[in-house]
Each structure stands twice: as C-alpha cells, then as structure tokens.
Design a protein around this motif. Structure first.
Motif, PDB file in Angstrom:
ATOM      1  N   TYR A   1       0.791  -1.227   0.000  1.00 30.70           N
ATOM      2  CA  TYR A   1       0.000   0.000   0.000  1.00 30.70           C
ATOM      3  C   TYR A   1       0.829   1.286   0.000  1.00 30.70           C
ATOM      4  O   TYR A   1       0.343   2.329  -0.446  1.00 30.70           O
ATOM      5  N   ARG A   2       2.092   1.226   0.519  1.00 30.37           N
ATOM      6  CA  ARG A   2       2.826   2.474   0.674  1.00 30.37           C
ATOM      7  C   ARG A   2       3.610   2.870  -0.571  1.00 30.37           C
ATOM      8  O   ARG A   2       3.887   4.049  -0.757  1.00 30.37           O
ATOM      9  N   LEU A   3       3.983   1.906  -1.415  1.00 32.90           N
ATOM     10  CA  LEU A   3       4.744   2.226  -2.627  1.00 32.90           C
ATOM     11  C   LEU A   3       3.954   1.805  -3.859  1.00 32.90           C
ATOM     12  O   LEU A   3       3.486   0.669  -3.955  1.00 32.90           O
ATOM     13  N   GLN A   4       3.823   2.749  -4.775  1.00 33.41           N
ATOM     14  CA  GLN A   4       3.140   2.446  -6.026  1.00 33.41           C
ATOM     15  C   GLN A   4       4.017   1.597  -6.939  1.00 33.41           C
ATOM     16  O   GLN A   4       3.559   0.629  -7.541  1.00 33.41           O
ATOM     17  N   ASN A   5       5.322   1.980  -7.029  1.00 34.86           N
ATOM     18  CA  ASN A   5       6.260   1.245  -7.888  1.00 34.86           C
ATOM     19  C   ASN A   5       7.602   1.151  -7.169  1.00 34.86           C
ATOM     20  O   ASN A   5       8.422   2.074  -7.242  1.00 34.86           O
ATOM     21  N   PRO A   6       7.856   0.053  -6.458  1.00 36.20           N
ATOM     22  CA  PRO A   6       9.103  -0.058  -5.670  1.00 36.20           C
ATOM     23  C   PRO A   6      10.359  -0.067  -6.550  1.00 36.20           C
ATOM     24  O   PRO A   6      11.405   0.423  -6.129  1.00 36.20           O
ATOM     25  N   GLN A   7      10.270  -0.604  -7.781  1.00 37.76           N
ATOM     26  CA  GLN A   7      11.450  -0.625  -8.649  1.00 37.76           C
ATOM     27  C   GLN A   7      11.922   0.784  -8.977  1.00 37.76           C
ATOM     28  O   GLN A   7      13.131   1.064  -8.970  1.00 37.76           O
ATOM     29  N   ASP A   8      10.972   1.678  -9.251  1.00 32.89           N
ATOM     30  CA  ASP A   8      11.361   3.059  -9.531  1.00 32.89           C
ATOM     31  C   ASP A   8      11.974   3.715  -8.308  1.00 32.89           C
ATOM     32  O   ASP A   8      12.924   4.504  -8.418  1.00 32.89           O
ATOM     33  N   GLN A   9      11.459   3.413  -7.146  1.00 27.59           N
ATOM     34  CA  GLN A   9      11.991   3.976  -5.915  1.00 27.59           C
ATOM     35  C   GLN A   9      13.429   3.510  -5.685  1.00 27.59           C
ATOM     36  O   GLN A   9      14.315   4.301  -5.351  1.00 27.59           O
ATOM     37  N   ILE A  10      13.666   2.220  -5.863  1.00 29.05           N
ATOM     38  CA  ILE A  10      15.028   1.687  -5.686  1.00 29.05           C
ATOM     39  C   ILE A  10      15.983   2.296  -6.712  1.00 29.05           C
ATOM     40  O   ILE A  10      17.110   2.673  -6.393  1.00 29.05           O
ATOM     41  N   THR A  11      15.534   2.417  -7.951  1.00 36.22           N
ATOM     42  CA  THR A  11      16.370   2.999  -9.007  1.00 36.22           C
ATOM     43  C   THR A  11      16.776   4.425  -8.662  1.00 36.22           C
ATOM     44  O   THR A  11      17.927   4.835  -8.859  1.00 36.22           O
ATOM     45  N   ALA A  12      15.824   5.199  -8.126  1.00 34.52           N
ATOM     46  CA  ALA A  12      16.118   6.588  -7.762  1.00 34.52           C
ATOM     47  C   ALA A  12      17.183   6.666  -6.685  1.00 34.52           C
ATOM     48  O   ALA A  12      18.117   7.488  -6.761  1.00 34.52           O
ATOM     49  N   TYR A  13      17.102   5.802  -5.676  1.00 33.37           N
ATOM     50  CA  TYR A  13      18.107   5.808  -4.612  1.00 33.37           C
ATOM     51  C   TYR A  13      19.476   5.364  -5.141  1.00 33.37           C
ATOM     52  O   TYR A  13      20.505   5.889  -4.730  1.00 33.37           O
ATOM     53  N   VAL A  14      19.489   4.390  -6.049  1.00 34.01           N
ATOM     54  CA  VAL A  14      20.762   3.940  -6.624  1.00 34.01           C
ATOM     55  C   VAL A  14      21.424   5.073  -7.386  1.00 34.01           C
ATOM     56  O   VAL A  14      22.631   5.325  -7.256  1.00 34.01           O
ATOM     57  N   PHE A  15      20.658   5.783  -8.205  1.00 28.33           N
ATOM     58  CA  PHE A  15      21.201   6.930  -8.945  1.00 28.33           C
ATOM     59  C   PHE A  15      21.779   7.961  -7.977  1.00 28.33           C
ATOM     60  O   PHE A  15      22.869   8.495  -8.193  1.00 28.33           O
ATOM     61  N   ASP A  16      21.049   8.235  -6.913  1.00 26.31           N
ATOM     62  CA  ASP A  16      21.469   9.275  -5.972  1.00 26.31           C
ATOM     63  C   ASP A  16      22.789   8.902  -5.300  1.00 26.31           C
ATOM     64  O   ASP A  16      23.704   9.738  -5.202  1.00 26.31           O
ATOM     65  N   VAL A  17      22.908   7.654  -4.851  1.00 27.93           N
ATOM     66  CA  VAL A  17      24.114   7.248  -4.129  1.00 27.93           C
ATOM     67  C   VAL A  17      25.314   7.170  -5.070  1.00 27.93           C
ATOM     68  O   VAL A  17      26.406   7.655  -4.753  1.00 27.93           O
ATOM     69  N   VAL A  18      25.149   6.551  -6.240  1.00 30.55           N
ATOM     70  CA  VAL A  18      26.266   6.388  -7.172  1.00 30.55           C
ATOM     71  C   VAL A  18      26.786   7.735  -7.639  1.00 30.55           C
ATOM     72  O   VAL A  18      28.001   7.966  -7.701  1.00 30.55           O
ATOM     73  N   ARG A  19      25.884   8.646  -7.948  1.00 27.58           N
ATOM     74  CA  ARG A  19      26.325   9.965  -8.426  1.00 27.58           C
ATOM     75  C   ARG A  19      26.870  10.832  -7.310  1.00 27.58           C
ATOM     76  O   ARG A  19      27.437  11.893  -7.572  1.00 27.58           O
TER      77      ARG A  19
END
Length: 337
Positions: A101-119
């Motif tokens: 119920y809390r996340l509409q699309n968990p894959q997009d959420q994980i991808t966003a965090y990966v981009f943030d940390v790597v960059r």
C-alpha cells in the motif's frame, strides 16, 4: 416450478462456492479487501473469501528479486563511466501491508536511490579508484537503500557493481597504457636474459681460453722435454748439439709436410717447397753453425792477442717463466753478465 427454483438455488450456491475458494502459491501472499477496505493477508495454501463482498486486491512476491540499474556519471578525473548496479531485494513477510500500500512502484523507488548514491560517491574517485573500490560503492548503495526501503517493507539483501564501462576512447587509451607497460616488462626480462647469456658466454670463453692456454703450455713443455731427450740421444752416438738441432728441425719439417699431405680438404700451400728443400735447410743450418763457431774462435784469438783474459763465471740455471710455462735456453756457451 419448484424443481426449477431448487436447481437455480443449487447452481447459484455452486457458483458462490467456487468463486469463494482460491489458492495462494508458495513464497507469495494475497491481499484481501472487503468493499475496497483492507481485510487481511492470506499466505500460501487453500483460502476462502466471501464472494461479491471480498476480493483479491493483489498478490505480493516474497522471493528474492533482482533489479539491474545502469547509471552514467563522471569521475573525479572527468571521465564519463557507466556502472551497472544489481540490487537484490525481498519483501519482508511481516510488512506485506506496507510493501503493497505504501509504494506504487518499488522498482522506480530503488532505481532513484541507486542513482542518488552512485552519483554522490563516484565523482569523489578517480577512474582507477572506481575499479579498485567498487565494493565500497556497493556497500554505500546497500546502506542507503536499507535505511530508505525498510520503512516500506523491503529488505535489501545485497548490492553488486557488476559492470564498469568507461568511454570507448578511454578504454582504448587504458589498453594502450597496459600494453606499453607489459611491453616494457617484457623488454626488461629479455634484456636480463640477454645479459645472462652474454655473461655465461664470456665465462665459457674465458674458461676455454684458460684451458687452451694450459694445453698449449703443457704441449710446449712436452715438446721441450722431447727435444732435450733427442739431443741427448744423438750426443751419445757422436753427433754434436748443433748437428742434432739441425737434424731435429729437418725431421719436424718432413713431419709437417706429411701432415699436410694427409689432409685431403686442406687449402694450405707451403712456399717455397722443392724435393731438395730438406737437404738445403740442413746444409744451411750446419753452415751457419760452422760460421758462428769460426767467428767465436776469431774473437777469442783477438782477445788473447790484446791480453784480455776471458771472464769465467758459473753457468746459471736456465730461467723458467712460470707464466708462459716455457724454457729459455742460453746454449752451451758461458754466460757472462
């Protein structure tokens, strides 16, 4: 009429029964809602719901899943590089409600965090450090994702940096550098091997020369002893030293001619040469010895006429040069210093 109604009731009951029964697969969970409101979470096995009132809102996969994220960023030395980050995650069984119920699309959420940390991490490193410290990047991504995704019911099992792909020109330059380094090392090893071969060859040649010199010295020593013995034998039969020396030289001359004649493939030519060469050589040597004796006698008579007495001294031993391993012969005359 009654039978028709009864049959309808039975058919309707069967439909309700069939639509009310459902199954949930292993390592998954089903979310049940009643009139659009969350009712319960059903785990694997045979389950029942009230038809029309209850419905399956969705199913959650509880197995470990993997998401591959490709991030392009720039290093500290201004090289653009593409990194492939593989994130392995799993829905926490006790937090299925939050995950659904809390996340509409968990894959997009994980991808966003990966981009943030790597960059945030890669621009602090040089390109070589990115290859050497890729585990540090993976640990930083996992730590950030765990802090963010645990509240949403997801557990980050592991993160891996599976590929580092710099710009094509940078890779070609790196390959050239690597090839040059390897060629340099190969050249150093080849030079060292050549040096070892040269040193070994020089040592072998030095040892060969030493043994050759020792052989020549032994040969000369034996020749000198043989000559000495030959002269002694000839003296015993009434031949003086001068005639014996001349005879030995002539004999060696003919031995040399015989050795040359035995070699069929030799290109050696002995000049001048004639059948009477041996006798001419013997006559010349005897004549020179006789002339030498006459000159010695004349000088002795002149000294006696002048009243000069010859000095008599003990004949010294024949000196020997230890380095050359040969003998210095002063003849039969007296040695006067």
């Amino acid at each position: 009429m009654g039978n028709v109604f009864f049959g309808f009731i039975v058919f309707f009951g069967l439909v309700i029964l069939i639509t009310g029964i459902f199954t949930v697969k292993q390592q998954s969970a089903a979310v049940i809602e009643r009139f659009g409101k969350f009712l319960s979470i059903r785990n694997s096995g045979l389950q029942f719901k009230i038809p029309i009132f209850d419905k399956i809102a969705g199913r959650i996969n509880l197995r470990i899943q993997q998401l591959d994220v490709i991030v392009e960023t720039k290093t500290k030395d201004d090289v653009f590089v593409r990194l492939k980050i593989s994130v392995q995650f799993q829905v926490i069984r006790e937090k299925v409600y939050d995950a659904f119920y809390r996340l509409q699309n968990p894959q997009d959420q994980i991808t966003a965090y990966v981009f943030d940390v790597v960059r945030a991490e890669v621009p602090k490193m040089r390109l070589d450090d990115v290859f050497e410290r890729k585990d540090d990047i993976a640990i930083a991504v996992k730590s950030e994702l765990n802090d963010a995704m645990s509240d949403y019911g997801y557990d980050i099992i592991k993160t891996l940096v599976t590929d580092i792909d710099p710009d094509i020109q940078v890779k070609e330059a790196m390959n050239r550098i690597n090839a040059s380094e390897r060629e340099k090392v190969a050249a150093e090893y080849e030079a060292e091997a050549e040096r070892i071969k040269i040193v070994a060859k020089a040592r072998a040649e030095a040892e060969s020369k030493r043994l050759q010199g020792q052989g020549i010295a032994d040969q000369r020593r034996e020749i000198a002893r043989g000559l000495e013995e030959s002269v002694d034998v000839l003296n015993n039969v009434g031949i003086n030293s001068q005639e014996a020396s001349a005879l030995i030289v002539v004999t060696q001359h003919y031995d040399t001619l015989q050795s040359i004649g035995e070699e069929t493939n030799t290109n050696l030519i002995l000049l001048p040469n004639s059948p009477q060469a041996g006798s001419d050589m013997l006559n010349n040597m005897i004549a020179s010895f006789v002339a030498s004796n006459r000159i010695g006698e004349e000088m002795k008579k002149q000294n006696e006429a002048r009243g000069i007495e010859p000095k008599k001294k003990n004949k010294p031993e024949k000196p020997r040069n230890e380095n050359r391993d040969d003998f210095l012969d002063y003849g039969d005359d007296e040695y006067v210093s």
